[in-house]
Each structure stands twice: as structure tokens, then as C-alpha cells.
Design a protein around this motif. Structure first.
Motif, PDB file in Angstrom:
ATOM      1  N   LEU A 289      13.415  25.076 -20.376  1.00  0.00           N
ATOM      2  CA  LEU A 289      14.467  24.872 -21.448  1.00  0.00           C
ATOM      3  C   LEU A 289      14.398  23.764 -21.832  1.00  0.00           C
ATOM      4  N   VAL A 290      14.295  23.244 -23.097  1.00  0.00           N
ATOM      5  CA  VAL A 290      14.440  22.040 -23.910  1.00  0.00           C
ATOM      6  C   VAL A 290      15.424  22.205 -25.086  1.00  0.00           C
ATOM      7  N   GLU A 291      16.129  21.122 -25.314  1.00  0.00           N
ATOM      8  CA  GLU A 291      16.955  21.360 -26.493  1.00  0.00           C
ATOM      9  C   GLU A 291      16.650  19.999 -27.448  1.00  0.00           C
ATOM     10  N   GLN A 292      16.900  20.354 -28.615  1.00  0.00           N
ATOM     11  CA  GLN A 292      16.714  19.486 -29.710  1.00  0.00           C
ATOM     12  C   GLN A 292      17.621  19.773 -30.985  1.00  0.00           C
ATOM     13  N   ARG A 293      18.548  18.689 -31.328  1.00  0.00           N
ATOM     14  CA  ARG A 293      19.447  18.797 -32.121  1.00  0.00           C
ATOM     15  C   ARG A 293      20.265  20.060 -32.196  1.00  0.00           C
ATOM     16  N   GLY A 294      20.851  20.588 -30.887  1.00  0.00           N
ATOM     17  CA  GLY A 294      21.483  21.621 -30.826  1.00  0.00           C
ATOM     18  C   GLY A 294      21.073  22.771 -30.646  1.00  0.00           C
ATOM     19  N   GLU A 295      19.696  22.917 -30.891  1.00  0.00           N
ATOM     20  CA  GLU A 295      19.224  24.075 -30.659  1.00  0.00           C
ATOM     21  C   GLU A 295      18.250  24.231 -29.505  1.00  0.00           C
ATOM     22  N   LEU A 296      18.046  25.379 -28.739  1.00  0.00           N
ATOM     23  CA  LEU A 296      17.465  25.649 -27.514  1.00  0.00           C
ATOM     24  C   LEU A 296      15.966  26.188 -27.921  1.00  0.00           C
ATOM     25  N   TYR A 297      15.063  25.970 -26.969  1.00  0.00           N
ATOM     26  CA  TYR A 297      13.758  26.165 -27.050  1.00  0.00           C
ATOM     27  C   TYR A 297      13.257  26.670 -25.708  1.00  0.00           C
ATOM     28  N   LEU A 298      12.720  27.691 -25.531  1.00  0.00           N
ATOM     29  CA  LEU A 298      12.289  28.360 -24.158  1.00  0.00           C
ATOM     30  C   LEU A 298      10.603  28.038 -24.194  1.00  0.00           C
ATOM     31  N   ASP A 299      10.115  27.363 -23.233  1.00  0.00           N
ATOM     32  CA  ASP A 299       8.697  27.313 -23.039  1.00  0.00           C
ATOM     33  C   ASP A 299       8.499  28.267 -21.834  1.00  0.00           C
ATOM     34  N   SER A 300       7.682  29.438 -22.351  1.00  0.00           N
ATOM     35  CA  SER A 300       7.594  30.610 -21.353  1.00  0.00           C
ATOM     36  C   SER A 300       6.110  30.723 -20.943  1.00  0.00           C
ATOM     37  N   ARG A 301       5.829  30.603 -19.657  1.00  0.00           N
ATOM     38  CA  ARG A 301       4.493  30.648 -19.251  1.00  0.00           C
ATOM     39  C   ARG A 301       4.156  32.110 -19.203  1.00  0.00           C
ATOM     40  N   TYR A 302       2.708  32.301 -19.454  1.00  0.00           N
ATOM     41  CA  TYR A 302       2.145  33.782 -19.296  1.00  0.00           C
ATOM     42  C   TYR A 302       0.806  33.553 -18.861  1.00  0.00           C
ATOM     43  N   SER A 303       0.282  34.621 -18.183  1.00  0.00           N
ATOM     44  CA  SER A 303      -0.872  34.606 -17.574  1.00  0.00           C
ATOM     45  C   SER A 303      -1.391  36.039 -17.480  1.00  0.00           C
ATOM     46  N   ALA A 304      -2.953  36.294 -17.546  1.00  0.00           N
ATOM     47  CA  ALA A 304      -3.463  37.510 -17.284  1.00  0.00           C
ATOM     48  C   ALA A 304      -5.028  37.416 -16.977  1.00  0.00           C
ATOM     49  N   GLY A 305      -5.174  37.850 -15.632  1.00  0.00           N
ATOM     50  CA  GLY A 305      -6.499  37.486 -15.169  1.00  0.00           C
ATOM     51  C   GLY A 305      -6.884  36.233 -14.937  1.00  0.00           C
ATOM     52  N   TYR A 307      -8.628  34.218 -16.876  1.00  0.00           N
ATOM     53  CA  TYR A 307      -9.056  33.464 -18.276  1.00  0.00           C
ATOM     54  C   TYR A 307      -7.790  33.177 -19.313  1.00  0.00           C
ATOM     55  N   ILE A 308      -6.668  33.680 -18.874  1.00  0.00           N
ATOM     56  CA  ILE A 308      -5.483  33.412 -19.678  1.00  0.00           C
ATOM     57  C   ILE A 308      -4.512  32.946 -18.997  1.00  0.00           C
ATOM     58  N   ASP A 309      -4.069  31.783 -19.050  1.00  0.00           N
ATOM     59  CA  ASP A 309      -2.773  31.134 -18.419  1.00  0.00           C
ATOM     60  C   ASP A 309      -2.324  29.766 -19.553  1.00  0.00           C
ATOM     61  N   SER A 310      -1.284  30.308 -19.974  1.00  0.00           N
ATOM     62  CA  SER A 310      -0.639  29.203 -21.057  1.00  0.00           C
ATOM     63  C   SER A 310       0.916  29.436 -21.232  1.00  0.00           C
ATOM     64  N   SER A 311       1.575  29.104 -22.296  1.00  0.00           N
ATOM     65  CA  SER A 311       2.842  29.257 -22.439  1.00  0.00           C
ATOM     66  C   SER A 311       3.122  29.406 -24.099  1.00  0.00           C
ATOM     67  N   ALA A 312       4.205  29.922 -24.255  1.00  0.00           N
ATOM     68  CA  ALA A 312       4.548  30.348 -25.507  1.00  0.00           C
ATOM     69  C   ALA A 312       6.043  29.361 -25.979  1.00  0.00           C
ATOM     70  N   LEU A 313       6.412  28.892 -26.947  1.00  0.00           N
ATOM     71  CA  LEU A 313       7.519  28.083 -27.136  1.00  0.00           C
ATOM     72  C   LEU A 313       8.390  29.006 -28.170  1.00  0.00           C
ATOM     73  N   VAL A 314       9.441  29.522 -27.786  1.00  0.00           N
ATOM     74  CA  VAL A 314      10.219  30.294 -28.857  1.00  0.00           C
ATOM     75  C   VAL A 314      11.657  29.435 -29.032  1.00  0.00           C
ATOM     76  N   ARG A 315      12.099  29.580 -30.229  1.00  0.00           N
ATOM     77  CA  ARG A 315      13.517  29.141 -30.437  1.00  0.00           C
ATOM     78  C   ARG A 315      14.299  30.032 -30.145  1.00  0.00           C
ATOM     79  N   LEU A 316      15.442  30.050 -29.344  1.00  0.00           N
ATOM     80  CA  LEU A 316      16.291  31.201 -29.057  1.00  0.00           C
ATOM     81  C   LEU A 316      17.106  31.487 -30.139  1.00  0.00           C
ATOM     82  N   ASP A 317      17.105  32.778 -30.486  1.00  0.00           N
ATOM     83  CA  ASP A 317      17.735  33.352 -31.591  1.00  0.00           C
ATOM     84  C   ASP A 317      19.294  33.648 -30.933  1.00  0.00           C
TER      85      ASP A 317
END
Length: 386
Positions: A289-305, A307-317
Motif C-alpha cells: 500500500l502506497v500513498e500520494q497526495r492523500g490518495e491510496l494505491y494498492l500494488d497487488s501481486r498475481y500469478s498463474a502457472g 509464466y504469469i507473475d506480476s502485479s496490478a496497481l489500483v487506486r482505492l475507490d
């Protein structure tokens, strides 16, 4: 390792490793490669400088000496600029030839093998290492070396035109720190190098070092051509250095947490830090969880098999923020599970369109998050001094 009845020249190589060019064992190896060198080249590597001397033979052999010690022998199996045919591997290593594959080498050296930089496979043998260079399933060369290929850069990368000349030296041979930082900056700006965000940014290296708050400060940049990592190291007391390392070895160099910018940065740098992203918390292996100018962002890791191992960054609604205020850490863990459960790398996932890493400025977001969480990752924990 068991030898076939056919006598090969491999013992000549192993006996010569780590010896001087003037030792008789090296002389015997040179004779086996044809005796007369096609080309001799010398260069300095890094600071403090390693003096590299390369001998090439028309037969397809190549010897590398570092400070007058033989560190690697390359057996080229295909034509090169200095060898019209290449060597016959069956004359050098028992029970393999120029068409051999990994299984054939396993039959000779055993089934235990490792990965070197660039994904190259290598075997440990008595008094040395055997590394294979394969491209598009064709065996191009075999490298016998005195040093573990996982810990040192391939000698064939020493002449890299992109990064080989970057260390700027003063007349006495020591590192010109400011000029070397400028050269690294130029390489990054021209996209010839990639700055490693998990280390001290190049722009921060001098002021952080000057503040005397850390035992040492280090910046790293990866060459986009050869893959070597240039590690610029400034100790609080001692001599600055610039060394080349494979990626895995470079990432494991020790580095403590970087003190808050307010303790060492100027007003402009402090203002930039205040406007940037900041670490808030994390669940090991799952989210940051990171913050910038009062907004929060979640870097969420995901994987599958495999060949897929990365992360998505979403701004919390608003709904996600409310859940976080109510349930804290558990709410974010639940959100991370939902994100992964929707396969966010697919178009069907509602989180794909929210993933800031996939939109415009995705690389900038990733760099900002990497810088914010730099001192809290698994690799950061591994490289803590002491």
C-alpha cells in the motif's frame, strides 16, 4: 566426472585455469589451440581496474586473463570473425560434440546444473566450471572458467560498446565519481542503461553520501545491451568503486535503509519527495500500500502457472477506502485476493481497466512504486548489512 576412452584436451584447460600466461601449463594450452595468436586485445574493467588481456586463435579458441591469471577459455564451435570454422568439441570434452544438447552434457558432468546470467546453463567440475552458450537451440560455444559464472560477468561481454567505457578514471587510476555519475546519467537518458529503482537514485548518490548518514551509498544501472549491472559504490570512509556484476549477484549486495530525504536533501529534493509516493504498509508476497497526495494505491501481486507473475496497481475507490478504514490490513488482503481471482491480466477482469501499470504512464507508476517500497521488499530484507 567420468572420461571416455578417447583422450581429450579438457585436462589441459583445467590445469591452466588461474595460472599466469607465462606458466608452462598455459603454454601447453596455447600450443593445443594452434600456438600463434590471431589477435591480442587489452582493456581495463571497472575501478579499481582489472587488467584484462584476451588472446584469440584462428582455431576458434579464446583465452581471457585478468591481472595475469587465466580466468576463462572459450571454445567457439561456429565460425567467428577470427575463426573460419570453429573448434571440434569432441577433441576437447569427452562424449560430446558440436551437436550435443543439455542432456548430453548432463551425461558427462552429472544432472546438477545451474543458471548463470542471461539464463545460460553451467556445470561445476573439478577445478572449474563449464558454461554453455546456446542460441535458438544451436550450441555456439562452451566456456570453461575458474570463477563461478553466477557470480561474475561473462568475459565475452567485456567489449560491450554500450557500457564498457563508462568508468571515468582520474590520472592516478582512481574513479572520477562526478564524471562517472554523469556518464551513467547519460546512458539512462539515452535508454542505453536502466537505472535500478531499488537502489539509491543516481541523482541522490552524491548528496546522500555527503551527509555521512550511511556507511555507504550505492547506485546501480543495468546495461540494456549486455545485461551487466554497473554498481557505483561510495563508502563513507574509503575509496569509491565501480564494478560490473551479473544481475542476481548485484541485487544481493548489502544496502541498508535510506534515511528520510529531509535529513540530507536540499529544499527542491525535499519538495519532490513530499509530492511523491510513500510506503504505508504491506503483506509479504501479496500486496503493498502506497500513498500520494492523500490518495491510496494498492500494488497487488498475481500469478498463474509458470509464466504469469506480476502485479496490478489500483487506486482505492470510495468503497475500498471505507473497507480499509473499517478493517485495515484484512480489507486489503481481501481486495488483493479478489483482484487475483478475476485474472486481472485478462479483458474479462474489472480490474484490468483500473490497472495503472497498463495505462499511459505505466512505467512511471511502476518506478514510483518501486522507489517507495524499496526498503520493504523481500530482497531488501536479504541485503540488510549484518
Amino acid at each position: 566426472m567420468s572420461l571416455s576412452p578417447k583422450r581429450t584436451k579438457m585436462p589441459l584447460v583445467l590445469d591452466a585455469l588461474a595460472l599466469s600466461e607465462h606458466d608452462p601449463q598455459v603454454g601447453s594450452l596455447i600450443d593445443a589451440l594452434g600456438g600463434v595468436t590471431f589477435e591480442v586485445a587489452e582493456r581495463l574493467i571497472g575501478v579499481p581496474a582489472i587488467r584484462s588481456r584476451r588472446l584469440r586463435f584462428a582455431s576458434g579458441g579464446e583465452l581471457f586473463f585478468h591481472d595475469d591469471a587465466l580466468v576463462a577459455v572459450i571454445l567457439h564451435l561456429v565460425p567467428t570473425a577470427f575463426s573460419p570454422r570453429g573448434l571440434d568439441l569432441s577433441e576437447w570434452i569427452p562424449r560430446v560434440d558440436n551437436r550435443s544438447d543439455l542432456d548430453d552434457f548432463k551425461a558427462v558432468f552429472g544432472r546438477q546444473w545451474g543458471f548463470a546470467s542471461g539464463g545460460m546453463r553451467y556445470f561445476t567440475v573439478l577445478d572449474g566450471y563449464v558454461r554453455l552458450t546456446v542460441r535458438e537451440q544451436e550450441l555456439l560455444s562452451v566456456v570453461l572458467s575458474a570463477e563461478d559464472p553466477k557470480l561474475v560477468c561473462p568475459p565475452e561481454d567485456e567489449d560491450c560498446e554500450t557500457c564498457g567505457e563508462i568508468p571515468v578514471r582520474l590520472p592516478d587510476g582512481s574513479l572520477d565519481v562526478d564524471a562517472s555519475i554523469e556518464a551513467l546519467h547519460a546512458g539512462v537518458s539515452e535508454r542505453l542503461l536502466r537505472e535500478e529503482s531499488s537502489w539509491v537514485p543516481l541523482a541522490d548518490l552524491r548528496p546522500l553520501h555527503a551527509a555521512g548518514l550511511v556507511a555507504w551509498a550505492e547506485s546501480q544501472a543495468v546495461c540494456r545491451s549486455c545485461g551487466r549491472v554497473l554498481c557505483l559504490h561510495l563508502p563513507r570512509s574509503g575509496t569509491p568503486t565501480l564494478v560490473y556484476l551479473p544481475y542476481d549477484a548485484a541485487m544481493r549486495r548489502p544496502l541498508g535503509p535510506i534515511p528520510p530525504v529531509a535529513l540530507w536533501g536540499d529544499a527542491e529534493r525535499v519538495a519532490a519527495d513530499e509530492a511523491g509516493m510513500h510506503y504505508v504498509g504491506h503483506e509479504p508476497g501479496r500486496w503493498f500500500l502506497v500513498e500520494q497526495r492523500g490518495e491510496l494505491y494498492l500494488d497487488s501481486r498475481y500469478s498463474a502457472g509458470a509464466y504469469i507473475d506480476s502485479s496490478a496497481l489500483v487506486r482505492l475507490d470510495e468503497a475500498e477506502l471505507a473497507d480499509y478504514r473499517a478493517d485495515g490490513h484484512d480489507a486489503l488482503t481481501g481486495l488483493a485476493r479478489r483482484i487475483e481471482g478475476t485474472a486481472p491480466w485478462t479483458d474479462e477482469s474489472p480490474y484490468r481497466s483500473r490497472d495503472l501499470y497498463r495505462g499511459d504512464g505505466g512505467s512511471e507508476y511502476r518506478a514510483a512504486v518501486s522507489a517507495a517500497i524499496r526498503d520493504h521488499t523481500w530482497i531488501a530484507e536479504q541485503r540488510r548489512p549484518g
